[in-house]
Design an enzyme around this catalytic site. Structure first.
Site, PDB file in Angstrom:
ATOM      1  N   GLN A 102       0.428  -1.412   0.067  1.00 41.71           N
ATOM      2  CA  GLN A 102      -0.001  -0.193   0.156  1.00 41.71           C
ATOM      3  C   GLN A 102       1.147   0.694  -0.265  1.00 41.71           C
ATOM      4  OE1 GLN A 102      -2.860   1.559   3.229  1.00 41.71           O
ATOM      5  NE2 GLN A 102      -4.795   1.153   1.759  1.00 41.71           N
ATOM      6  N   TYR A 184      -5.843  11.042   3.381  1.00 44.93           N
ATOM      7  CA  TYR A 184      -4.341  11.504   2.709  1.00 44.93           C
ATOM      8  C   TYR A 184      -4.324  12.302   1.581  1.00 44.93           C
ATOM      9  CZ  TYR A 184      -3.540   8.020   7.319  1.00 44.93           C
ATOM     10  OH  TYR A 184      -3.715   7.639   8.526  1.00 44.93           O
ATOM     11  N   ARG A 231      -7.400   1.480  -2.790  1.00 41.72           N
ATOM     12  CA  ARG A 231      -8.188   1.904  -1.556  1.00 41.72           C
ATOM     13  C   ARG A 231      -8.817   3.015  -1.676  1.00 41.72           C
ATOM     14  NH1 ARG A 231      -8.291   0.597   4.498  1.00 41.72           N
ATOM     15  NH2 ARG A 231      -9.154  -1.616   4.329  1.00 41.72           N
ATOM     16  N   GLY A 322      -9.551  -6.624   8.525  1.00 42.39           N
ATOM     17  CA  GLY A 322      -8.902  -5.565   9.449  1.00 42.39           C
ATOM     18  C   GLY A 322      -8.366  -6.256  10.851  1.00 42.39           C
TER      19      GLY A 322
END
Ligand SMILES: Cc1cc2nc3c(=O)[nH]c(=O)nc-3n(C[C@H](O)[C@H](O)[C@H](O)COP(=O)(O)O)c2cc1C
Length: 372
Positions: A102, A184, A231, A322
């Site tokens: 990622q 982000y 994602r 997760g």
């Protein structure tokens, strides 16, 4: 071989053959070696234990120091970091697993304390996120106001993603995932709560998608479309994110991803009990299915049963887990057998060392068998 349990039907993702649909979500754990932010044996042991997941996503991994916003997180821009990641990918491959990296630039979710030369963090617009940043010395501070990137700086950031993608190849990863979620840099360009630009990178849906798509194109150049994914978290509020009209934004974005033919799209819904508009989320997930023909992955609060239902009903092809994967290194086996799950302990999510990291027991108490 087909299985009567939808979680255990193999699937083809781009040009990868993936053995099940129980995938590990990217999980920041802050346990790289300092001061170089280098992955090491401890990290390799953690990922190795989880290698029975169909496809593992690495924790978010910095493409450059400018992209850093948390202590102890790994990077992928020095030779030592590439060598460190090689230990991780080798451990996963030896155990029969697959791992995607990622790629991460935190944008405004940073602080001068993390930045080279103590400079201001960068973002599409000079708008500070509400909330606190965790500093390297363990203290907290308010997020600072970032510096708005000039349009002519953006090709340089795309080039940084490209170099990180090349490094991901050298480090032995099987694919790359662009981190376009959770407030982000990429997410900040997409959503108009953080993007107030008036140039060709802000305003209309097309303009806000422009920079994220430039990065996707660079990743495709390096890896080929069969090994690239992204994602997104269209309704996520983490890091003070909002958008005035997410459905048209993401419908357009998913269509553009489809034109490029990338391998997978991961859509994050409610995380950690977030209160989101479930009807709108369902429409966005459905837009993902309609607009995008690659592998669709959903994430956020899934159990074994809700994951089975989502896959069997055709809503998606795979689920990333997760916290369940964090606490259960042998999660696929547990879901297959209907075994009880260990609870994850939030107090050790971001601490250092082995505690709360490689000491969650497997069902047998020993190493996780690799044949699942
Ligand atoms: C400890 C922790 C670290 C996380 N780190 C990342 C990360 O690095 N990148 C990312 O995209 N999401 C990250 N997330 C979000 C998870 O990938 C996932 O979306 C979230 O846990 C919801 O899935 P779950 O309900 O199965 O736990 C993190 C979540 C947790 C709990």
């Amino acid at each position: 071989m087909s299985s009567s349990d939808p979680l255990f039907n193999p699937l083809t993702v781009g040009d990868l053959e993936v053995r099940n649909r129980v995938w590990m979500a990217p999980l920041t754990r802050c346990r790289s070696l300092l001061p170089g932010h280098v992955p090491w044996q401890l990290n390799a042991a953690y990922y190795r234990e989880r290698a029975t997941g169909g496809l593992l996503f690495s924790e978010a991994t910095e493409i450059a120091q400018e992209g850093r916003g948390y202590p102890g997180v790994p990077g992928l821009f020095t030779d030592a970091q590439v060598a460190g990641w090689r230990k991780v990918t080798a451990a996963v491959h030896e155990s029969g697993g697959l791992i995607a990296c990622q790629l991460w630039h935190v944008g405004r979710a940073s602080h001068q304390a993390f930045q080279p030369g103590g400079k201001d963090p960068v973002a599409p617009s000079a708008i500070a996120a509400k909330g606190d940043v965790h500093l390297p010395d363990g203290s907290k501070a308010k997020y600072p106001t970032p510096r708005a990137l000039a349009a002519d700086e953006l090709p340089g950031i795309v080039a940084t993603y490209r170099t990180a993608a090349e490094n991901a190849k050298a480090a032995g990863f099987d694919a790359v995932e662009l981190h376009g979620a959770n407030g982000y840099l990429i997410d900040e360009f997409l959503r108009n709560g953080a993007n107030h630009r008036t140039d060709e990178y802000g305003g209309s849906v097309e303009n806000r998608c422009r920079f994220p798509l430039m990065v996707i194109d660079a990743l495709i150049d390096v890896w080929g479309k069969e090994r690239v994914g992204i994602r997104v978290s269209p309704l996520g509020s983490f890091n003070d994110m909002t958008d005035s009209d997410p459905l048209p934004l993401y419908s357009h974005f998913f269509g553009e991803l489809q034109k490029r033919g990338i391998a997978f799209l991961e859509i994050v819904g409610a995380i950690h009990g977030d209160d989101i508009d479930e009807d709108l989320m369902a429409k966005i997930d459905a837009a993902g299915r309609e607009q995008f023909n690659g592998t669709l992955i959903l994430n956020g609060g899934y159990t074994g049963d809700s994951a089975r239902e989502a896959i069997a009903s055709g809503k998606c092809d795979a689920i990333t887990f997760g916290t369940p994967f964090l606490a259960n290194p042998d999660l696929p086996r547990r879901l297959r057998e209907g075994a009880e799950l260990n609870e994850s302990n939030p107090n050790t999510w971001y601490t250092r060392g082995a505690e709360g990291y490689v000491d969650y027991p497997s069902l047998d108490g020993g190493p996780v068998p690799t044949s699942d």
